[in-house]
Write an enzyme that holds these catalytic residues in place. Structure first.
Site, mmCIF file in Angstrom:
data_model
loop_
_atom_site.group_PDB
_atom_site.id
_atom_site.type_symbol
_atom_site.label_atom_id
_atom_site.label_comp_id
_atom_site.label_asym_id
_atom_site.label_seq_id
_atom_site.Cartn_x
_atom_site.Cartn_y
_atom_site.Cartn_z
ATOM 1 N N LYS A 92 0.860 -1.178 0.000
ATOM 2 C CA LYS A 92 0.000 0.000 0.000
ATOM 3 C C LYS A 92 0.899 1.232 0.000
ATOM 4 O O LYS A 92 1.827 1.329 0.802
ATOM 5 C CB LYS A 92 -0.876 -0.011 1.246
ATOM 6 C CG LYS A 92 -1.876 1.111 1.318
ATOM 7 C CD LYS A 92 -2.538 1.087 2.684
ATOM 8 C CE LYS A 92 -3.999 1.342 2.631
ATOM 9 N NZ LYS A 92 -4.605 1.308 3.960
ATOM 10 N N CYS A 109 0.432 15.080 -6.397
ATOM 11 C CA CYS A 109 0.051 14.280 -7.567
ATOM 12 C C CYS A 109 -1.195 13.445 -7.287
ATOM 13 O O CYS A 109 -1.328 12.862 -6.213
ATOM 14 C CB CYS A 109 1.212 13.368 -7.947
ATOM 15 S SG CYS A 109 0.842 12.233 -9.292
ATOM 16 N N CYS A 111 -2.363 11.631 -10.332
ATOM 17 C CA CYS A 111 -2.411 10.767 -11.514
ATOM 18 C C CYS A 111 -1.503 9.544 -11.390
ATOM 19 O O CYS A 111 -1.549 8.657 -12.221
ATOM 20 C CB CYS A 111 -2.037 11.559 -12.769
ATOM 21 S SG CYS A 111 -0.281 11.972 -12.907
ATOM 22 N N CYS A 120 3.583 16.700 -7.451
ATOM 23 C CA CYS A 120 3.270 16.749 -8.881
ATOM 24 C C CYS A 120 4.462 17.285 -9.657
ATOM 25 O O CYS A 120 5.103 18.247 -9.247
ATOM 26 C CB CYS A 120 2.046 17.642 -9.094
ATOM 27 S SG CYS A 120 1.613 17.848 -10.830
ATOM 28 N N HIS A 124 0.727 14.645 -15.422
ATOM 29 C CA HIS A 124 -0.688 14.462 -15.744
ATOM 30 C C HIS A 124 -1.042 15.074 -17.104
ATOM 31 O O HIS A 124 -1.957 14.606 -17.760
ATOM 32 C CB HIS A 124 -1.587 15.057 -14.651
ATOM 33 C CG HIS A 124 -1.381 16.515 -14.438
ATOM 34 N ND1 HIS A 124 -0.428 17.002 -13.561
ATOM 35 C CD2 HIS A 124 -1.982 17.591 -14.988
ATOM 36 C CE1 HIS A 124 -0.465 18.317 -13.579
ATOM 37 N NE2 HIS A 124 -1.397 18.708 -14.441
#
Length: 144
Positions: A92, A109, A111, A120, A124
């Site tokens: 996980k 982030c 995506c 990020c 994306h």
């Protein structure tokens, strides 16, 4: 055009007429190996056209969502992974960002494509162009 005309009016009906399709359910159990070999091209063509039809309809705006919902219920069919590259060895993925470490804002982030995950890096944009998706980052701002 003559070739298509001959195919549709003569060749295809002759082919279908000569298929060894039994009259009864039990007749299927009495077919020989040669009979089954004659049925394989027909079965592949019907199965392939059925598959392509369902996949095409699944992309339409009206019946597409209904078909996709039904296809998702098929035993053994799993939804696609969201995360395909971040910490794949972990059962996980959990990252913690301490709010005190944020100067003014943190761009996180969503995506799963970022090379600097959990932050990020703009990956994306490429993902959205390739897939038609509309995912973007979460921006966390610190109040002063």
């Amino acid at each position: 055009m003559q070739v298509i005309n001959t195919l549709v009016r003569e060749s295809l009906p002759n082919y279908l007429t000569n298929l060894p399709i039994p009259d009864t359910l039990m007749g299927w159990f009495h077919l020989g190996l040669g009979d089954w070999m004659k049925l394989i091209p027909f079965g592949v063509a019907v199965g392939g056209l059925s598959y392509l039809t369902v996949q095409g309809l699944a992309q339409t705006p009206v019946v597409g969502p209904v078909i996709q919902e039904k296809l998702a219920c098929i035993v053994g069919k799993k939804a696609n992974r969201v995360n395909c590259q971040v910490k794949m060895d972990c059962p996980k993925v959990v990252d913690m960002v301490d709010i005190e470490d944020i100067s003014e804002k943190a761009v996180l982030c969503r995506c799963w494509k970022s090379k600097k995950f959990p932050y990020c890096d703009g990956s994306h944009a490429k993902h959205n162009n390739e897939t038609g998706d509309n995912v973007g980052p979460v921006i966390v701002k610190k109040n002063n």
